[in-house]
Write a protein that holds these residues in place. Structure first.
Motif, mmCIF file in Angstrom:
data_model
loop_
_atom_site.group_PDB
_atom_site.id
_atom_site.type_symbol
_atom_site.label_atom_id
_atom_site.label_comp_id
_atom_site.label_asym_id
_atom_site.label_seq_id
_atom_site.Cartn_x
_atom_site.Cartn_y
_atom_site.Cartn_z
ATOM 1 N N LYS A 173 2.489 -8.532 -4.492
ATOM 2 C CA LYS A 173 1.853 -9.686 -6.028
ATOM 3 C C LYS A 173 1.108 -8.468 -6.828
ATOM 4 N N ALA A 174 1.137 -7.329 -6.227
ATOM 5 C CA ALA A 174 0.662 -6.215 -6.575
ATOM 6 C C ALA A 174 1.007 -4.719 -5.248
ATOM 7 N N VAL A 175 0.674 -3.482 -5.866
ATOM 8 C CA VAL A 175 0.139 -2.892 -5.015
ATOM 9 C C VAL A 175 -1.530 -1.743 -5.203
ATOM 10 N N ASP A 184 3.190 -4.346 3.318
ATOM 11 C CA ASP A 184 3.451 -3.500 4.227
ATOM 12 C C ASP A 184 3.057 -2.064 3.325
ATOM 13 N N GLU A 185 3.033 -1.211 4.166
ATOM 14 C CA GLU A 185 2.933 0.414 3.522
ATOM 15 C C GLU A 185 3.589 1.250 3.414
ATOM 16 N N LEU A 240 0.911 -1.277 -0.016
ATOM 17 C CA LEU A 240 -0.026 0.302 0.235
ATOM 18 C C LEU A 240 0.912 1.567 0.030
ATOM 19 N N MET A 241 0.967 2.298 -0.483
ATOM 20 C CA MET A 241 1.198 3.302 -1.230
ATOM 21 C C MET A 241 0.238 4.639 -1.027
ATOM 22 N N PRO A 286 0.577 -5.910 -10.779
ATOM 23 C CA PRO A 286 0.146 -4.954 -10.773
ATOM 24 C C PRO A 286 -0.913 -4.097 -10.914
ATOM 25 N N LEU A 287 -0.780 -2.563 -10.883
ATOM 26 C CA LEU A 287 -0.908 -1.494 -9.909
ATOM 27 C C LEU A 287 -2.462 -1.256 -10.353
#
Lengths: 295, 406
Positions: free
Chosen positions: B245-247, B220-221, B192-193, B273-274
């Motif tokens: 594996k994804a964001v 993670d963040e 997570l961003m 993948p975003l």
């Protein structure tokens, strides 16, 4: 070894950012060193260079097109720099010059917004350099590697020009003793205008080279100006070597530093600047010879 | 030789040093002043007043980084007025415009001005949540209703008699996507961003709530400094090492452009993948992102690709009028006008108090985004969509994959 492996890309990327910052900041530093003018319109000149890319380059632009765009940006920078030199020549005093260039920066920012709109624009990296290559198992954009090379070449040329040529000697002489240079029959104001124009041209070229990384948008001129000022303060006012070292340091702080201390990211840049000023109040490489430090 | 009264060349090197640093400090100060300066105000003055007319204040950014949003909001609002002969609820509308600027320093005085000086019956607009929070007391004391056409702070409208919202809450947009991502990654961890300010944090919190409820795992963040981060590489290089594996991200405006381009350039797009809140790929930023945005999936309450007669009609009219495709912002302002249309129909008078009361009786709104209505907190209870950036035949668009039911 594990640390190096994990941070290699960050170090490399710090070099690329540092290279861009050097190209943009060196003009600011030279103009201050030689003419004693703090040019706050420097960021606007740089953004104008980035918008040259928006205007000239199509998404499928190749290497040749990019070089043409760079030449246009350089020419635009020369003209803007000469104009700024003429205008700042007419007023004296740091405060007045700063206010004048600040006003020009505001007007220029609004003019660019009128022409190109308020939307974020992107500038494509030249075709063939827009991909990524493998750097020790990590993907890294080719364009940023090219930027490192270009910045290194320009830094070297600039150093040789100022340090090893007669033209460079003339600039240094003008800074050291303007009266004597004029007594020899040289028009010192033309020499200084030339330095101003060269500095602005480098800013415009740097802005265009940075555009595929940072884009072009209203407000970017302020960001660029602030970063360039930090570079100049950290490196030491007025020297090419100082601008280079300051830019490289700021580049690493912005990448490796952020990577190591992500929670303190907002404070790293100015924290590093404060630290440098505490230890060396005149910056890392204070001017000797190239600027007017010596009476 | 030109004189330098502040820092003369003739002084000793010690004095000169202090001078140099002082001048640059001046420069830094002025550079930050630059950031605070903006354009002028757009207010037009009041004309004649009759019992069958009403003044509406339209406060949206006409300068600063949110200017593109302000343009879309204005167009959406004006399109609705044009389609209804300049009348809302059968009353002639006089629009008083003011420039919201970037932050509360400009937005609060602009809103206060249309309320106290122009004496508008209702205010429409506000992009910035801090500005909306800053005018809350003025709205209450002057009994003027505000229809928020963008600002997304989660609790902005809660408990206020005078604030209504036709846009979204940051949390709800993220929350709509959580369960879907949990399903698509099938138990793999997700990174997570977000930009480090209220909207980014609320968006991630909303996403996390439904994502973890559906059995998702967070790798993670990371929160990046808002407005000052140009290069995301130091953060991006942590993602593969976290095993994600994804964001999922929240970015908007110039930050969205830089983030998406760099996510692609550093080779993450093909491995992870975003996903994001829809602002990541909405409006002008999508054009600037170009091919780098391909296949990004987002959640939002609108896309100009929605296949419904209402939307088709809206998109055609909008494109005809402005020669540009509508965005979610256009629809939010268009619906704000639709809400006022209903409220003014019901209100017996055109003062703020009467309009505020009538707003409570507004029923379902048939909008280009689908039918929605206000919930108990005055926020829209609306459909969300799973969108994917596709470029079939030229320009990239946010294609609708499926509805996301909350």
């Amino acid at each position: 070894m594990g640390w190096l492996d994990a941070n290699l890309v960050s170090i490399l990327n710090g070099l690329a950012l540092g290279g861009l910052l050097f190209l943009i900041a060196v003009g600011l530093s030279l103009v201050f060193g030689t003419m004693d003018v703090l040019n706050l319109a420097h960021g606007a000149v740089s953004l104008a260079g980035a918008y040259v890319g928006v205007a000239v380059l199509s998404p499928s632009a190749g290497f040749g097109d990019f070089v043409v765009a760079l030449l246009i940006a350089a020419a635009l920078g020369l003209v803007l720099g000469a104009g700024l030199a003429a205008m700042t020549h007419m007023v004296s005093g740091h405060l007045r010059q700063a206010l004048l260039t600040l006003g020009i920066a505001l007007v220029a920012g609004d003019v660019l917004r009128e022409i190109f709109g308020a939307d974020v624009e992107s500038v494509p990296a030249p075709l063939g350099l827009d991909g990524s290559i493998d750097v020790l198992g990590n993907a890294y954009p080719v364009y940023r590697l090219v930027v490192i090379g270009v910045a290194a070449v320009i830094a070297l040329v600039l150093y040789l020009l100022l340090d090893r040529t007669q033209l460079g000697a003339l600039v240094r002489a003008t800074v050291a003793d303007r009266g004597m240079v004029e007594a020899l029959g040289v028009r010192s104001d033309l020499v200084l205008a030339g330095v101003f124009a060269l500095g602005a041209a480098l800013a415009a070229v740097g802005g265009l080279l940075a555009a595929p990384v940072l884009g072009a948008a209203p407000g970017l001129d302020d960001t660029i100006l602030l970063l360039a000022l930090v570079v100049v303060v950290v490196g030491g006012l007025g020297s090419v070597r100082g601008a280079l070292m300051g830019a490289l340091l700021v580049g690493q702080v912005q990448t490796v530093g952020v990577s190591l201390l992500p929670d303190q990211a907002s404070f790293l840049l100015f924290g590093a600047m404060a630290l440098v000023l505490l230890v060396k109040p005149r910056g890392l490489f204070p001017v000797q010879g190239v600027s007017g430090a010596n009476p | 030789m030109p004189n330098m009264p502040v820092c003369s060349r003739a002084v000793s090197s010690g004095r000169r040093r202090a001078c140099g640093v002082g001048v640059v400090a001046l420069g830094v100060a002025m550079a930050s002043v630059l950031a605070a300066c903006g354009g002028g105000s757009l207010s037009s003055d009041s004309g004649s007043e009759s019992s069958e007319s009403v003044k509406i204040g339209l406060v949206v950014p006409a300068s600063g980084v949110y200017e593109p949003l302000g343009i879309d909001l204005t167009r959406g609002f004006e399109l609705y007025l044009e389609q209804h002969d300049g009348k809302l609820g059968g009353k002639d509308v006089e629009v008083v415009k003011a420039d919201e600027g970037e932050g509360p320093d400009k937005g609060v005085p602009a809103t206060t001005k249309v309320i106290t000086q122009d004496r508008v019956g209702a205010v429409v607009g506000l992009v910035n949540s801090a500005t909306a929070l800053g005018v809350k007391d003025t709205l209450t004391s002057s009994k003027t209703p505000l229809i928020v056409a963008n600002a997304g702070a989660d609790t902005l409208a809660d408990g206020s008699k005078y604030i209504w919202r036709t846009s979204f809450t940051n949390g709800a947009v993220g929350e709509a996507l959580g369960a879907e991502v949990a399903k698509e990654v099938g138990g793999e961890p997700v990174y997570l961003m977000a930009s480090d300010y209220a909207a980014g944090r609320e968006s991630v919190a909303g996403f996390k709530k439904s994502f973890e409820a559906a059995g998702g795992k967070v790798a993670d963040e990371a929160y990046t400094p808002f407005g000052t981060t140009n290069d995301y590489q130091p953060y991006l290089s942590k993602i593969p090492r976290s095993g994600a594996k994804a964001v999922y991200v929240f970015y908007a405006g110039a930050e969205a452009v830089n983030f998406v381009k760099q996510y692609d350039a550093f080779g993450l797009a093909k491995d992870a993948p975003l996903y994001g809140a829809g602002f990541l790929t909405e409006g002008g930023v999508l054009k600037a992102q170009g091919a780098a945005a391909d296949k990004i999936k987002t959640s939002l309450h609108y896309s100009d690709q929605i296949d419904s007669p209402e939307n088709k009609e809206f998109v055609d009219a909008y494109t005809e009028a402005y020669d540009a495709a509508p965005t979610v912002y256009s629809v939010q302002a268009y619906d704000a006008a639709a809400v006022l249309d209903q409220a003014l129909e019901k209100a017996d008078k055109t003062d703020g108090e009467s309009i505020a009361e009538a707003l409570g009786e507004v029923g379902e709104i048939a909008s280009p985004r689908g039918t929605w209505s206000f919930d108990d907190d005055h926020n829209p209870d609306q459909p969300y969509f799973l969108r994917e950036v596709q470029s079939t035949g030229g320009a990239p668009v946010n294609a609708i994959l499926s509805p996301l039911n909350d």
